[in-house]
Design a protein around this motif. Sequence first.
Motif, PDB file in Angstrom:
ATOM      1  N   VAL A  43       0.738  -0.854  -0.508  1.00 42.30           N
ATOM      2  CA  VAL A  43       0.701   0.068   0.277  1.00 42.30           C
ATOM      3  C   VAL A  43       1.309   0.969   0.142  1.00 42.30           C
ATOM      4  N   GLU A  44      -0.057   2.467  -0.483  1.00 44.45           N
ATOM      5  CA  GLU A  44       0.794   3.744   0.057  1.00 44.45           C
ATOM      6  C   GLU A  44      -0.215   4.571   0.836  1.00 44.45           C
ATOM      7  N   HIS A  45       0.991   4.784   1.833  1.00 46.16           N
ATOM      8  CA  HIS A  45      -0.121   5.279   3.353  1.00 46.16           C
ATOM      9  C   HIS A  45       1.563   6.623   3.796  1.00 46.16           C
ATOM     10  N   HIS A  46       0.427   7.353   4.587  1.00 50.29           N
ATOM     11  CA  HIS A  46       2.024   8.772   4.903  1.00 50.29           C
ATOM     12  C   HIS A  46       1.367   9.043   6.028  1.00 50.29           C
ATOM     13  N   PHE A  47       2.265   9.401   6.706  1.00 44.74           N
ATOM     14  CA  PHE A  47       2.316  10.300   7.979  1.00 44.74           C
ATOM     15  C   PHE A  47       1.784   9.351   9.358  1.00 44.74           C
ATOM     16  N   GLU A  48       1.123   8.256   9.509  1.00 39.94           N
ATOM     17  CA  GLU A  48       0.954   7.750  11.215  1.00 39.94           C
ATOM     18  C   GLU A  48       0.487   6.295  11.406  1.00 39.94           C
ATOM     19  N   ASN A  56       5.463   3.095  -2.301  1.00 37.39           N
ATOM     20  CA  ASN A  56       6.007   1.572  -2.802  1.00 37.39           C
ATOM     21  C   ASN A  56       6.531   1.383  -3.904  1.00 37.39           C
ATOM     22  N   ILE A  57       6.710   2.159  -3.976  1.00 37.69           N
ATOM     23  CA  ILE A  57       7.348   1.613  -6.384  1.00 37.69           C
ATOM     24  C   ILE A  57       8.848   1.330  -4.604  1.00 37.69           C
ATOM     25  N   VAL A  77      -0.348   3.277  -5.846  1.00 37.19           N
ATOM     26  CA  VAL A  77       0.156   4.285  -6.054  1.00 37.19           C
ATOM     27  C   VAL A  77      -1.414   5.500  -6.270  1.00 37.19           C
ATOM     28  N   ILE A  78      -1.382   5.877  -5.308  1.00 38.21           N
ATOM     29  CA  ILE A  78      -2.567   6.980  -4.870  1.00 38.21           C
ATOM     30  C   ILE A  78      -2.265   8.338  -5.925  1.00 38.21           C
ATOM     31  N   LEU A  79      -2.814   8.029  -7.176  1.00 38.42           N
ATOM     32  CA  LEU A  79      -1.971   9.580  -8.188  1.00 38.42           C
ATOM     33  C   LEU A  79      -2.415  10.541  -7.867  1.00 38.42           C
ATOM     34  N   LEU A 104       1.057  -2.183 -11.848  1.00 35.87           N
ATOM     35  CA  LEU A 104       0.312  -0.640 -12.086  1.00 35.87           C
ATOM     36  C   LEU A 104      -0.826  -0.914 -11.360  1.00 35.87           C
ATOM     37  N   GLY A 105      -0.146  -0.485 -10.308  1.00 35.75           N
ATOM     38  CA  GLY A 105      -1.863  -0.416  -8.724  1.00 35.75           C
ATOM     39  C   GLY A 105      -1.788   0.537  -8.861  1.00 35.75           C
ATOM     40  N   ILE A 106      -3.103   1.402  -8.972  1.00 35.89           N
ATOM     41  CA  ILE A 106      -3.491   2.507  -8.790  1.00 35.89           C
ATOM     42  C   ILE A 106      -4.379   3.001  -7.906  1.00 35.89           C
TER      43      ILE A 106
END
Length: 361
Positions: A43-48, A56-57, A77-79, A104-106
């Motif tokens: 996954v892509e996540h941020h800050f916590e 994630n790439i 990837v959260i575009l 590729l996952g978006i």
Amino acid sequence: MEIGHLNVMQNWHKDLSDQQMFEGEIDLAIAADRLGFDSLWCVEHHFEDYGLCPDNIQYLSYLATRTRNAKLVPGAVILPWNDPLRVAEKMAVLEYFAPGRVALGIGRGLARREYRGFRVPMEEARGRFEEGARLVLDALDKGYMESDTELFQQPRVDIRPRPLRGYRDALYCVAMSNDSAEAAAELGGSMMTFIQFAFERHMPMIELYRERFRKVHGREAPPPVLTDVTVIHEDEEEARRLAYEHIGNHFIAVTDHYEFAGDHFKNIRGYESYQAGADLIKSAGLEESQKTYIEAQNYGTPKQVIEKYRERMELVGDFNAMLIVSSGGIPFPVAQNSLKLFAEQVMPELRRMSARSRVAA
């Protein structure tokens, strides 16, 4: 049937540093590759603590050197949070590290706090997702990126190293709403969704995706990817105890991260449908909603897990399975045990079930 393993990179562990958490997640991914899983996702996540992988790439580039067979997929990837040019460049490089085993996952993201951190208005999410997807896919097809729209002004530049391939035939789109399901279909991507409630309630969105895909592309949609938080143990009661503790913790993390106790979704263009889910949690109460979530996931002995997959296949037909075995602070040895039991006892039966399903169709 393809079977994937998803790292959510969540640090709800009471006694582990972020570095120790990363080491445990990496070990799980390497084990999944060795045990015969078809794909590794992150996954892509941020800050916590909800998710500690902001790129994630980059993470998958490391896994490329430590794995042999599994497909590597950013999931996703959260575009709206990323410059499309940088996404295209990083995907091109990833393919060089693992030729022939990259997809590729978006997605477009849901957490208000992450949008706020990136200074991106959530009202722009759908436009940024749709334009960003077009730019990334075109750039990886053509080898250059160029755009002059209100959201993206990009002078023509080459993608170097040159992309080894395009990703229209290896595209996954996270879909947690009807809007996202239709967007996945229009892009020609495989729909990846997270199980949240009794499976019957997921079927209308799956059928909407299939119908839209047929209308746009004139062919049947690929199998959906169904993602569970999974706990497998030899002992039924221990599996249940672990599930209610750690899948329950994961539900609390999800509810907090996405602010499902709030009313803000109804006022954000493109996210209105999420308010219904938030309202359902509030009306049922947190404790009852947590129980519903736990029971929707896949936990139990290997035989119980196989039976739940069998029930799903009867409803949806062929699908691809994804497992989250590490979340909610579950100890890494327990997660490794779930992974091993799945590979040894569940995976072979799932592949047989899928083969029979295709023959019957």
